[in-house]
Design a protein around this motif. Structure first.
Motif, PDB file in Angstrom:
ATOM      1  N   VAL A 173      65.043 -29.648 -16.594  1.00  0.00           N
ATOM      2  CA  VAL A 173      65.686 -29.832 -17.692  1.00  0.00           C
ATOM      3  C   VAL A 173      64.931 -30.697 -18.669  1.00  0.00           C
ATOM      4  CG1 VAL A 173      67.540 -31.622 -18.454  1.00  0.00           C
ATOM      5  CG2 VAL A 173      67.843 -30.139 -16.583  1.00  0.00           C
ATOM      6  N   ALA A 174      64.020 -31.428 -18.160  1.00  0.00           N
ATOM      7  CA  ALA A 174      63.064 -32.207 -18.911  1.00  0.00           C
ATOM      8  C   ALA A 174      62.111 -31.067 -19.727  1.00  0.00           C
ATOM      9  CB  ALA A 174      62.183 -33.181 -18.272  1.00  0.00           C
ATOM     10  N   LYS A 175      61.373 -30.048 -18.909  1.00  0.00           N
ATOM     11  CA  LYS A 175      60.751 -29.087 -19.556  1.00  0.00           C
ATOM     12  C   LYS A 175      61.442 -28.297 -20.695  1.00  0.00           C
ATOM     13  CE  LYS A 175      57.662 -25.268 -18.154  1.00  0.00           C
ATOM     14  NZ  LYS A 175      57.220 -24.298 -16.934  1.00  0.00           N
ATOM     15  N   LYS A 176      62.657 -27.993 -20.970  1.00  0.00           N
ATOM     16  CA  LYS A 176      63.526 -27.358 -21.755  1.00  0.00           C
ATOM     17  C   LYS A 176      63.570 -28.184 -23.061  1.00  0.00           C
ATOM     18  CE  LYS A 176      65.462 -23.479 -19.060  1.00  0.00           C
ATOM     19  NZ  LYS A 176      67.101 -22.959 -18.858  1.00  0.00           N
ATOM     20  N   GLY A 177      63.574 -29.517 -22.618  1.00  0.00           N
ATOM     21  CA  GLY A 177      64.174 -30.562 -23.715  1.00  0.00           C
ATOM     22  C   GLY A 177      63.155 -30.814 -24.526  1.00  0.00           C
ATOM     23  N   LEU A 178      61.657 -31.151 -23.936  1.00  0.00           N
ATOM     24  CA  LEU A 178      60.589 -31.634 -24.837  1.00  0.00           C
ATOM     25  C   LEU A 178      60.425 -30.780 -26.011  1.00  0.00           C
ATOM     26  CD1 LEU A 178      58.295 -33.924 -24.821  1.00  0.00           C
ATOM     27  CD2 LEU A 178      57.184 -32.225 -23.568  1.00  0.00           C
ATOM     28  N   PRO A 179      60.515 -29.412 -26.265  1.00  0.00           N
ATOM     29  CA  PRO A 179      60.052 -28.665 -27.451  1.00  0.00           C
ATOM     30  C   PRO A 179      61.273 -29.191 -28.418  1.00  0.00           C
ATOM     31  CG  PRO A 179      59.872 -27.233 -25.509  1.00  0.00           C
ATOM     32  CD  PRO A 179      60.630 -28.536 -25.180  1.00  0.00           C
ATOM     33  N   LEU A 180      62.358 -28.958 -27.975  1.00  0.00           N
ATOM     34  CA  LEU A 180      63.623 -29.504 -28.771  1.00  0.00           C
ATOM     35  C   LEU A 180      63.470 -30.821 -29.478  1.00  0.00           C
ATOM     36  CD1 LEU A 180      66.488 -27.859 -26.596  1.00  0.00           C
ATOM     37  CD2 LEU A 180      65.648 -26.897 -28.922  1.00  0.00           C
ATOM     38  N   PHE A 181      63.114 -31.700 -28.745  1.00  0.00           N
ATOM     39  CA  PHE A 181      62.847 -33.221 -29.204  1.00  0.00           C
ATOM     40  C   PHE A 181      61.807 -32.952 -30.350  1.00  0.00           C
ATOM     41  CE2 PHE A 181      64.458 -34.788 -25.217  1.00  0.00           C
ATOM     42  CZ  PHE A 181      65.476 -35.462 -25.626  1.00  0.00           C
ATOM     43  N   LYS A 182      60.625 -32.425 -30.289  1.00  0.00           N
ATOM     44  CA  LYS A 182      59.633 -32.169 -30.941  1.00  0.00           C
ATOM     45  C   LYS A 182      60.076 -31.565 -32.432  1.00  0.00           C
ATOM     46  CE  LYS A 182      54.825 -30.906 -31.658  1.00  0.00           C
ATOM     47  NZ  LYS A 182      53.538 -30.226 -31.100  1.00  0.00           N
ATOM     48  N   ALA A 183      60.906 -30.531 -32.256  1.00  0.00           N
ATOM     49  CA  ALA A 183      61.741 -29.755 -33.680  1.00  0.00           C
ATOM     50  C   ALA A 183      62.776 -30.750 -34.344  1.00  0.00           C
ATOM     51  CB  ALA A 183      62.339 -28.597 -32.867  1.00  0.00           C
ATOM     52  N   MET A 184      63.374 -31.601 -33.434  1.00  0.00           N
ATOM     53  CA  MET A 184      64.262 -32.487 -34.073  1.00  0.00           C
ATOM     54  C   MET A 184      63.607 -33.440 -35.048  1.00  0.00           C
ATOM     55  SD  MET A 184      67.173 -33.896 -31.433  1.00  0.00           S
ATOM     56  CE  MET A 184      67.780 -35.347 -32.584  1.00  0.00           C
ATOM     57  N   GLN A 185      62.409 -34.300 -34.723  1.00  0.00           N
ATOM     58  CA  GLN A 185      61.745 -35.067 -35.520  1.00  0.00           C
ATOM     59  C   GLN A 185      61.206 -34.636 -36.830  1.00  0.00           C
ATOM     60  OE1 GLN A 185      63.295 -37.518 -33.720  1.00  0.00           O
ATOM     61  NE2 GLN A 185      61.673 -38.642 -34.507  1.00  0.00           N
ATOM     62  N   THR A 186      60.870 -33.083 -36.573  1.00  0.00           N
ATOM     63  CA  THR A 186      60.457 -32.466 -37.972  1.00  0.00           C
ATOM     64  C   THR A 186      61.467 -32.139 -38.591  1.00  0.00           C
ATOM     65  OG1 THR A 186      58.618 -31.459 -36.508  1.00  0.00           O
ATOM     66  CG2 THR A 186      58.875 -30.313 -38.492  1.00  0.00           C
ATOM     67  N   LYS A 187      62.670 -31.715 -38.211  1.00  0.00           N
ATOM     68  CA  LYS A 187      63.634 -31.252 -39.181  1.00  0.00           C
ATOM     69  C   LYS A 187      64.357 -32.862 -39.598  1.00  0.00           C
ATOM     70  CE  LYS A 187      64.375 -27.244 -36.701  1.00  0.00           C
ATOM     71  NZ  LYS A 187      65.348 -26.261 -35.989  1.00  0.00           N
ATOM     72  N   LEU A 188      64.120 -33.839 -38.927  1.00  0.00           N
ATOM     73  CA  LEU A 188      64.763 -35.186 -39.508  1.00  0.00           C
ATOM     74  C   LEU A 188      63.638 -35.462 -40.855  1.00  0.00           C
ATOM     75  CD1 LEU A 188      66.495 -37.517 -39.003  1.00  0.00           C
ATOM     76  CD2 LEU A 188      64.671 -38.516 -37.765  1.00  0.00           C
ATOM     77  N   ASP A 189      62.379 -35.182 -40.698  1.00  0.00           N
ATOM     78  CA  ASP A 189      61.573 -35.228 -41.775  1.00  0.00           C
ATOM     79  C   ASP A 189      62.108 -34.582 -43.074  1.00  0.00           C
ATOM     80  OD1 ASP A 189      59.642 -36.966 -40.712  1.00  0.00           O
ATOM     81  OD2 ASP A 189      58.150 -35.627 -40.188  1.00  0.00           O
TER      82      ASP A 189
END
Length: 575
Positions: A173-189
């Motif tokens: 679960v953590a392996k799948k979640g990490l790239p999405l967290f990174k994308a979230m911060q970029t999209k928040l920008d």
């Protein structure tokens, strides 16, 4: 992320106390099932009421001690995390204050805001969890295993089967979640960028009837962030049900096999109850670890973004050996200066040489994109030149401290910027300890007294955010007053009279002449009427000087200047 934790040094004592408290809290939780087992095996089975009350009282004391440790640890960890966040925000803000304009453009204003607020909040939240769980979770897990094995070794084989399943589940679960967290911060920008442009450009948006277009832009960015957040939450939402399923199946297995062992007399009821509790503690410790795995990936992404800002080495720095200026005051000299913006094919400024002296007015004029604003932004060292040298009072500006250099300059930017606060506060931005008389004199020279006197609170009238409650011309006059109150050696006006009517422009320049007679004045202007009385006019074309002299001299020997004049003045005015 651990790189950021170096900033926790001031809180070392509080962190140590938190860890000790969490340690004792974990001990109390591990001890309680043993006491409960003793009550069942020795008290209830034997009908010994005194023993039940005695051990029950001890359980209450242990539970109360654990509760006190928990509450105190939570309070201290929250204080440490908020203090850490405060210091980190201050560090990023201070770092950003030292950036050159090039670094601001590279990181982006909206991204800097996100990193200073949302990203630090993410790290702050995970810090609280780490402090509360980094001792508690491993200790509960290891301690629970030891205590469970001590109760029944054979039944402990269930734990051997279950633990790898839980660890594998958390890892996937953590392996799948990490790239999405990174994308979230970029999209928040991206969302912050769109929102910031909408709020600052609302007048233009309404003027061009682009409200629907901007709504679509915002909705696209908003839905993009939302869809990614939903993906993250779906991924992480799987974790808890899976953990609970495994936990419940494990409980069933323990009761099943434990019941059989009690039936044959290999185990006591109290030991089975204690064993179940220890296994639950092991499971809950792994759930705590899984919660850390949910938050740590996102915080890690945020930490990387924070470190990117903190690791930027500003290109413009003070020299190691600061030279003292000559006895000259207000002398500015350009010697074969060349400058290019990063990534540009051609230099914006090329082979520029001229000098400006106190008591003189040097005007710079030229077509759009000729490099006028860039040229004067090099004087306060907003950018560093590629080659050549700029001297102030006989010393290269790269060998003067930035603070000392800028204290000599009264800079009025092309786009007037005012800050939230009163008119007096805005003027004192130029000189913090300016007296009321100095503020009034600066405003009089800037021809601002008339419109200020018509305002309800006069000098104490509040300027709205971005100066939206004053006109463009009023903004410019307040910006000029802010520079005048400094009484600097060098005045730099970057097209600072463009929003003024001709009458106010003429009155302002006449008043300025008296106030700046002992200073060097450099003016960038589009209007010929603003520069024609200057002691020296520099004509720029495509980053190069194509003419230099007085108005009359340039009319005779500079074609570019003659074209500019003829486009603005009639033949009678030129004559």
């Amino acid at each position: 992320m651990f790189k950021l934790f170096k900033n926790l040094k001031p809180f070392a004592t509080s962190i140590a106390i938190v860890l000790i408290l969490v340690f004792f809290q974990s001990l109390s939780e591990l001890y309680l099932p043993t006491l409960m087992s003793d009550i069942v095996n020795n008290g209830i089975v034997n009908g010994d009421t005194n023993y039940i009350f005695k051990i029950g009282g001890l359980m209450l004391l242990v539970a109360a001690g654990g509760a006190i440790c928990t509450v105190t640890a939570n309070l201290l960890s929250s204080k440490v995390a908020t203090g850490f966040g405060r210091d980190l925000r201050k560090k990023i803000f201070t770092k950003a204050e030292g950036f050159s304009l090039e670094e601001f453009e590279k990181v982006g204003t909206s991204s800097l805001i996100t990193r200073t607020t949302n990203d630090i909040t993410q790290v702050q939240q995970v810090l609280v969890i780490i402090m509360r769980m980094m001792i508690s979770a491993p200790m509960m897990c290891i301690g629970g295993i030891i205590m469970a094995v001590s109760r029944d070794k054979e039944l402990s084989l269930i734990i051997v089967v279950v633990l790898p399943i839980l660890v594998a589940t958390i890892s996937i679960v953590a392996k799948k979640g990490l790239p999405l967290f990174k994308a979230m911060q970029t999209k928040l920008d991206k969302l912050n960028l769109v929102l910031r442009e909408n709020l600052t450009g609302i007048r233009v948006i309404r003027a061009f009837n682009r409200i629907d277009h901007e709504k679509k832009r915002f909705n696209d960015a908003n839905y993009d962030l939302t869809s990614t957040a939903i993906k993250v939450n779906k991924t992480m939402a799987i974790l808890m049900p899976l953990m609970m399923l495994v936990m419940n199946l494990t409980t069933i297995a323990i009761i099943w096999f434990g019941g059989k062992r009690i039936d044959v007399g290999s185990m006591q009821v109290g030991d089975l109850m204690a064993f179940i509790q220890y296994v639950m503690q092991i499971m809950f410790s792994l759930i705590m670890v899984s919660m850390m795995f949910i938050m740590i990936p996102r915080a890690s992404v945020s930490a990387v973004r924070i470190n990117e800002v903190l690791d930027i080495v500003p290109e413009i720095n003070d020299a190691k050996e600061i030279k003292k200026a000559d006895d000259k005051r207000g002398y500015v000299e350009f010697k074969n200066v060349k400058f290019s913006y990063p990534g540009a094919a051609n230099p914006v400024i090329d082979d520029i040489s001229f000098s400006a002296k106190p008591g003189e007015t040097t005007a710079i004029i030229g077509g759009t994109g000729s490099g006028k604003s860039t040229l004067i932004s090099l004087i306060p060292r907003f950018y560093d030149i590629d080659s050549g040298s700029i001297l102030v009072n006989g010393v290269d500006i790269r060998e003067i401290s930035q603070e000392s250099l800028r204290s000599k300059i009264g800079f009025v930017p092309q786009k007037a910027v005012l800050f939230t606060g009163t008119i007096t506060d805005n003027i004192r931005y130029g000189k913090e300890d300016a007296t009321e008389e100095e503020v009034k004199k600066a405003l009089e020279t800037a021809q601002a007294i008339e419109f200020i006197s018509n305002m309800k609170d006069g000098f104490d009238s509040v300027i709205a955010q971005g100066g939206t409650n004053v006109s463009g011309g009023q903004k410019q006059r307040l910006s000029i007053a802010r520079a005048l109150v400094r009484n600097p050696e060098i005045y730099v006006f970057d097209d600072s009279f463009s929003a003024l009517d001709f009458k106010t422009d003429a009155k302002l320049r006449a008043a300025l002449k008296k106030e700046t007679k002992d200073s060097t004045v450099i003016i960038v202007a589009q209007r010929v009427s603003t520069v024609m009385d200057a002691d020296r006019i520099i004509v720029l074309d495509e980053g190069k000087i194509v003419g230099m002299g007085t108005h009359k001299e340039l009319l005779t020997n500079c074609d570019v200047y003659r074209e500019i004049v003829s486009s603005q003045l009639s033949e009678e005015e030129i004559a």
